[in-house]
Design a protein around this motif. Structure first.
Motif, PDB file in Angstrom:
ATOM      1  N   VAL A  53       0.850  -1.201   0.000  1.00 30.07           N
ATOM      2  CA  VAL A  53       0.000   0.000   0.000  1.00 30.07           C
ATOM      3  C   VAL A  53       0.879   1.242   0.000  1.00 30.07           C
ATOM      4  O   VAL A  53       2.059   1.199   0.364  1.00 30.07           O
ATOM      5  CB  VAL A  53      -0.938   0.038   1.232  1.00 30.07           C
ATOM      6  CG1 VAL A  53      -1.959  -1.093   1.175  1.00 30.07           C
ATOM      7  CG2 VAL A  53      -0.133  -0.020   2.520  1.00 30.07           C
ATOM      8  N   THR A  54       0.284   2.357  -0.412  1.00 31.13           N
ATOM      9  CA  THR A  54       0.913   3.676  -0.311  1.00 31.13           C
ATOM     10  C   THR A  54       0.194   4.466   0.779  1.00 31.13           C
ATOM     11  O   THR A  54      -1.045   4.432   0.848  1.00 31.13           O
ATOM     12  CB  THR A  54       0.834   4.420  -1.642  1.00 31.13           C
ATOM     13  OG1 THR A  54       1.592   3.699  -2.625  1.00 31.13           O
ATOM     14  CG2 THR A  54       1.389   5.830  -1.525  1.00 31.13           C
ATOM     15  N   THR A  99       0.449   0.081  -6.752  1.00 26.85           N
ATOM     16  CA  THR A  99       0.891  -0.339  -8.081  1.00 26.85           C
ATOM     17  C   THR A  99       0.980   0.819  -9.074  1.00 26.85           C
ATOM     18  O   THR A  99       1.374   0.610 -10.222  1.00 26.85           O
ATOM     19  CB  THR A  99      -0.062  -1.409  -8.630  1.00 26.85           C
ATOM     20  OG1 THR A  99      -1.381  -0.846  -8.788  1.00 26.85           O
ATOM     21  CG2 THR A  99      -0.143  -2.612  -7.700  1.00 26.85           C
ATOM     22  N   VAL A 100       0.614   2.029  -8.633  1.00 29.76           N
ATOM     23  CA  VAL A 100       0.663   3.195  -9.523  1.00 29.76           C
ATOM     24  C   VAL A 100       1.399   4.332  -8.819  1.00 29.76           C
ATOM     25  O   VAL A 100       1.535   4.344  -7.593  1.00 29.76           O
ATOM     26  CB  VAL A 100      -0.762   3.661  -9.911  1.00 29.76           C
ATOM     27  CG1 VAL A 100      -1.496   2.582 -10.689  1.00 29.76           C
ATOM     28  CG2 VAL A 100      -1.572   4.027  -8.666  1.00 29.76           C
ATOM     29  N   CYS A 131       5.569   0.877  -5.955  1.00 27.39           N
ATOM     30  CA  CYS A 131       6.557  -0.054  -5.413  1.00 27.39           C
ATOM     31  C   CYS A 131       6.099  -1.511  -5.531  1.00 27.39           C
ATOM     32  O   CYS A 131       6.779  -2.412  -5.041  1.00 27.39           O
ATOM     33  CB  CYS A 131       6.849   0.269  -3.944  1.00 27.39           C
ATOM     34  SG  CYS A 131       5.419   0.165  -2.862  1.00 27.39           S
ATOM     35  N   VAL A 132       4.975  -1.721  -6.166  1.00 33.50           N
ATOM     36  CA  VAL A 132       4.460  -3.072  -6.378  1.00 33.50           C
ATOM     37  C   VAL A 132       4.179  -3.232  -7.863  1.00 33.50           C
ATOM     38  O   VAL A 132       3.551  -2.361  -8.478  1.00 33.50           O
ATOM     39  CB  VAL A 132       3.179  -3.324  -5.549  1.00 33.50           C
ATOM     40  CG1 VAL A 132       2.607  -4.712  -5.861  1.00 33.50           C
ATOM     41  CG2 VAL A 132       3.469  -3.194  -4.063  1.00 33.50           C
ATOM     42  N   ASP A 133       4.711  -4.327  -8.444  1.00 38.43           N
ATOM     43  CA  ASP A 133       4.482  -4.569  -9.867  1.00 38.43           C
ATOM     44  C   ASP A 133       3.027  -4.931 -10.094  1.00 38.43           C
ATOM     45  O   ASP A 133       2.446  -5.744  -9.373  1.00 38.43           O
ATOM     46  CB  ASP A 133       5.377  -5.702 -10.367  1.00 38.43           C
ATOM     47  CG  ASP A 133       6.851  -5.308 -10.320  1.00 38.43           C
ATOM     48  OD1 ASP A 133       7.121  -4.089 -10.387  1.00 38.43           O
ATOM     49  OD2 ASP A 133       7.703  -6.202 -10.207  1.00 38.43           O
ATOM     50  N   GLN A 134       2.499  -4.334 -11.135  1.00 37.96           N
ATOM     51  CA  GLN A 134       1.108  -4.611 -11.479  1.00 37.96           C
ATOM     52  C   GLN A 134       1.075  -5.752 -12.491  1.00 37.96           C
ATOM     53  O   GLN A 134       0.949  -5.562 -13.689  1.00 37.96           O
ATOM     54  CB  GLN A 134       0.427  -3.362 -12.059  1.00 37.96           C
ATOM     55  CG  GLN A 134      -1.073  -3.513 -12.247  1.00 37.96           C
ATOM     56  CD  GLN A 134      -1.698  -2.217 -12.719  1.00 37.96           C
ATOM     57  OE1 GLN A 134      -0.993  -1.258 -13.011  1.00 37.96           O
ATOM     58  NE2 GLN A 134      -3.009  -2.179 -12.812  1.00 37.96           N
TER      59      GLN A 134
END
Length: 213
Positions: A53-54, A99-100, A131-134
């Motif tokens: 999460v952000t 993811t964005v 920071c997370v690949d989508q």
């Protein structure tokens, strides 16, 4: 005696002036200390790959609550918060998409700093990358179903000669037989009648004559 009285007056005036100066300086120091500690903004944003999460945190402390202050927080085109506050404002967002990329904009308007000259009214921008690949997990291939086998249809048996449909009887039109016309069939009765009539007439004549005689 006059000299002593004058000296005392001068000493009292000097002491009074010193007291006023000290009080003024103390008030100025207090005001400076209050100004330095008031109107304190604090904000931070980060992306956590472990939690996926952000997060964004905005905190405004020790603002002048005599009148309303305003704050607006946006994430790109999405408005996260837009409201009025008094002395403090504190809010945290901890479930934003990781993811964005995010571009957070924080706008604060303090009523006692309308032009932002003192730094109490401001606009800050915080950028946080993904920071997370989508990526979506590959779909497991579904077992292919064997092609449906169609059973051969039973051949249509043609009727044999013995089972042939009975022939339809042909109907022939019978023409009426024209009877031959013969003259005797009509003339004979007429002739017999005429003879009988003539014989009757003759018999009546004979009878009348005999009766006269």
């Amino acid at each position: 005696m006059a000299h002593t009285s004058t000296a005392r007056r001068r000493f009292g005036a000097a002491l009074g002036a010193f007291g006023v100066t000290a009080v003024t300086a103390a008030a100025a120091l207090v005001g400076m200390a209050g100004t330095a500690s008031a109107h304190t903004p604090d904000f931070s944003a980060e992306c956590s790959a472990e939690e996926g999460v952000t997060t964004l945190q905005v905190e405004l402390r020790a603002y002048n609550a005599r009148e309303s202050n305003t704050v607006k927080v946006t994430d790109g085109d999405t408005v996260l918060a837009q409201e009025k506050f008094g002395e403090n404002f504190s809010q945290e967002w901890n479930d934003l998409d990781a993811t964005v990329d995010h571009t957070f904009v924080i706008e604060v308007q303090a009523w006692d700093d309308p032009n932002g000259d003192r730094g109490w009214s401001f606009t800050r921008e915080l950028g946080v990358g993904a920071c997370v690949d989508q990526t979506t997990p590959p779909e497991e291939p579904q077992p292919s179903e064997p092609p449906a086998t169609t059973e051969p249809s039973a051949p249509v048996e043609e009727p044999t000669s013995s089972e042939a449909a009975p022939p339809v009887a042909e109907t022939t039109e019978v023409e009426p037989v024209a009877l031959a016309e013969t003259g005797a069939s009509v003339a004979l009765p007429i002739g017999i009648g005429a003879v009988l009539l003539a014989g009757g007439v003759v018999l009546m004549v004979v009878v009348k004559r005999r009766s006269r005689a």
